[in-house]
Design a protein around this motif. Sequence first.
Motif, PDB file in Angstrom:
ATOM      1  N   ARG A 184      31.610 -17.648 -75.368  1.00 21.39           N
ATOM      2  CA  ARG A 184      31.388 -17.955 -76.775  1.00 21.39           C
ATOM      3  C   ARG A 184      32.331 -19.032 -77.287  1.00 21.39           C
ATOM      4  O   ARG A 184      31.985 -19.790 -78.194  1.00 21.39           O
ATOM      5  N   GLN A 185      33.531 -19.088 -76.726  1.00 17.33           N
ATOM      6  CA  GLN A 185      34.497 -20.092 -77.167  1.00 17.33           C
ATOM      7  C   GLN A 185      34.015 -21.512 -76.898  1.00 17.33           C
ATOM      8  O   GLN A 185      34.477 -22.464 -77.529  1.00 17.33           O
ATOM      9  N   LEU A 238      36.515 -14.179 -73.412  1.00 16.21           N
ATOM     10  CA  LEU A 238      37.762 -14.644 -72.820  1.00 16.21           C
ATOM     11  C   LEU A 238      38.235 -15.937 -73.465  1.00 16.21           C
ATOM     12  O   LEU A 238      37.434 -16.779 -73.866  1.00 16.21           O
ATOM     13  N   ASN A 239      39.550 -16.096 -73.546  1.00 16.04           N
ATOM     14  CA  ASN A 239      40.138 -17.317 -74.086  1.00 16.04           C
ATOM     15  C   ASN A 239      40.297 -18.331 -72.954  1.00 16.04           C
ATOM     16  O   ASN A 239      41.033 -18.113 -71.991  1.00 16.04           O
ATOM     17  N   TYR A 273      39.280 -31.109 -68.122  1.00 15.24           N
ATOM     18  CA  TYR A 273      39.074 -30.005 -69.047  1.00 15.24           C
ATOM     19  C   TYR A 273      39.636 -28.696 -68.478  1.00 15.24           C
ATOM     20  O   TYR A 273      39.090 -28.162 -67.506  1.00 15.24           O
ATOM     21  N   PRO A 274      40.691 -28.128 -69.078  1.00 14.91           N
ATOM     22  CA  PRO A 274      41.222 -26.834 -68.590  1.00 14.91           C
ATOM     23  C   PRO A 274      40.192 -25.718 -68.696  1.00 14.91           C
ATOM     24  O   PRO A 274      40.161 -24.822 -67.848  1.00 14.91           O
ATOM     25  N   TRP A 275      39.328 -25.777 -69.736  1.00 13.97           N
ATOM     26  CA  TRP A 275      38.360 -24.697 -69.908  1.00 13.97           C
ATOM     27  C   TRP A 275      37.368 -24.645 -68.762  1.00 13.97           C
ATOM     28  O   TRP A 275      36.907 -23.552 -68.383  1.00 13.97           O
ATOM     29  N   PHE A 276      37.044 -25.793 -68.172  1.00 19.22           N
ATOM     30  CA  PHE A 276      36.087 -25.776 -67.067  1.00 19.22           C
ATOM     31  C   PHE A 276      36.721 -25.170 -65.812  1.00 19.22           C
ATOM     32  O   PHE A 276      36.069 -24.439 -65.065  1.00 19.22           O
ATOM     33  N   LYS A 277      37.989 -25.467 -65.594  1.00 19.29           N
ATOM     34  CA  LYS A 277      38.680 -24.881 -64.441  1.00 19.29           C
ATOM     35  C   LYS A 277      38.729 -23.361 -64.567  1.00 19.29           C
ATOM     36  O   LYS A 277      38.457 -22.638 -63.600  1.00 19.29           O
ATOM     37  N   CYS A 330      36.391 -17.913 -63.210  1.00 13.84           N
ATOM     38  CA  CYS A 330      35.783 -16.640 -63.623  1.00 13.84           C
ATOM     39  C   CYS A 330      34.400 -16.447 -63.004  1.00 13.84           C
ATOM     40  O   CYS A 330      34.032 -15.329 -62.629  1.00 13.84           O
ATOM     41  N   ILE A 331      33.651 -17.529 -62.897  1.00 13.73           N
ATOM     42  CA  ILE A 331      32.300 -17.431 -62.334  1.00 13.73           C
ATOM     43  C   ILE A 331      32.362 -17.161 -60.840  1.00 13.73           C
ATOM     44  O   ILE A 331      31.665 -16.294 -60.315  1.00 13.73           O
TER      45      ILE A 331
END
Length: 323
Positions: A61-62, A320-321, A297-301, A306-307
């Motif tokens: 969602r983030q 998750l943040n 992008y840190p969010w993609f790593k 997680c995936i």
Amino acid sequence: MQILPGEEEIQDLLSCQLNTSCQKQVRSRNESAFVYTALSFVSLLTVLLNMLVLISISHFRQLHTPTNVLIFSLALADLLVGAQMIPLEMITRSNPCWYLGRLMCYLVPYASTVFTTSSIWNLALISVDRYIAVCEPLLYPSRVTMRRIISCTILNWTSSFTYCSWLLLHHFGKPYSYDSCSGLCVVILTTNSWTVDLFVAFLCPCCVIIVLYIRIFTVAISQARSIKSNSVSTDLMKTSKSERKAAKTLSIVIVIYLLCFAPYFSSNFADWFSQMVINWITQINSCLNPLIYAFFYPWFKKSMKCIITLKILQPFSSELNLM
């Protein structure tokens, strides 16, 4: 499958073939093995990496932001390139004869043109999004909403389907490849259509992208100077830095895209080998975008981790943040 501008070129091509059928070219086993292995690897990697982008943005969602909706749309086009265009390129480059039938000779060039057109205009939308975020940050939340971005994305894909239907109308109406020389799939563009396509699918969006990013980096430099002089608030400093970083990352995506696709619109005048190399470069671009996200992008790593580790199957994993 070949794309040629004008009817004179198609007549020249057919005059080089027998009047009855396509002449199958015999390639060495090593050459065929190299082509299949390289393109299979690129196709698989393109599909997997863009699938990770799609799952990340849709699940967490983030990541449900207007900018990421545009990245989702771009990743979808890249995934379709990896799943459709690259495998067909592998087939046609290893054997120039076309064995997929008349219907596929219509659909494959149509789908490929749609993916290409929607991608470049999607990048133009990203440029507009970054322009508002960097140059007018206080107005960004009110001007760039999820509803508007989704509507623009749908309009982009719808317009691409409509435009490509007009562009290939001549090809749909006159399948020369099956009338004069069976076993070939040759896409015919009139000179006027090819000129229009050059402007609509390349020059116009390129001009939009270049003009906006020049403005973006001009403002970014000004903001950086203001931050150094401590003349702005702490919250505005953090927001400005984040938006400028996103603009920088997406500008790299755009520059690489333009470098890969610029030769594509001159490939009609190149020889067979040059066309093959140019096509490979444009298709490999679909694999490069997720690698750029992973690097910047840190969010993609974090989402990719997680995936892969299946943590997304846990309850409340979407909360998750990742930032």
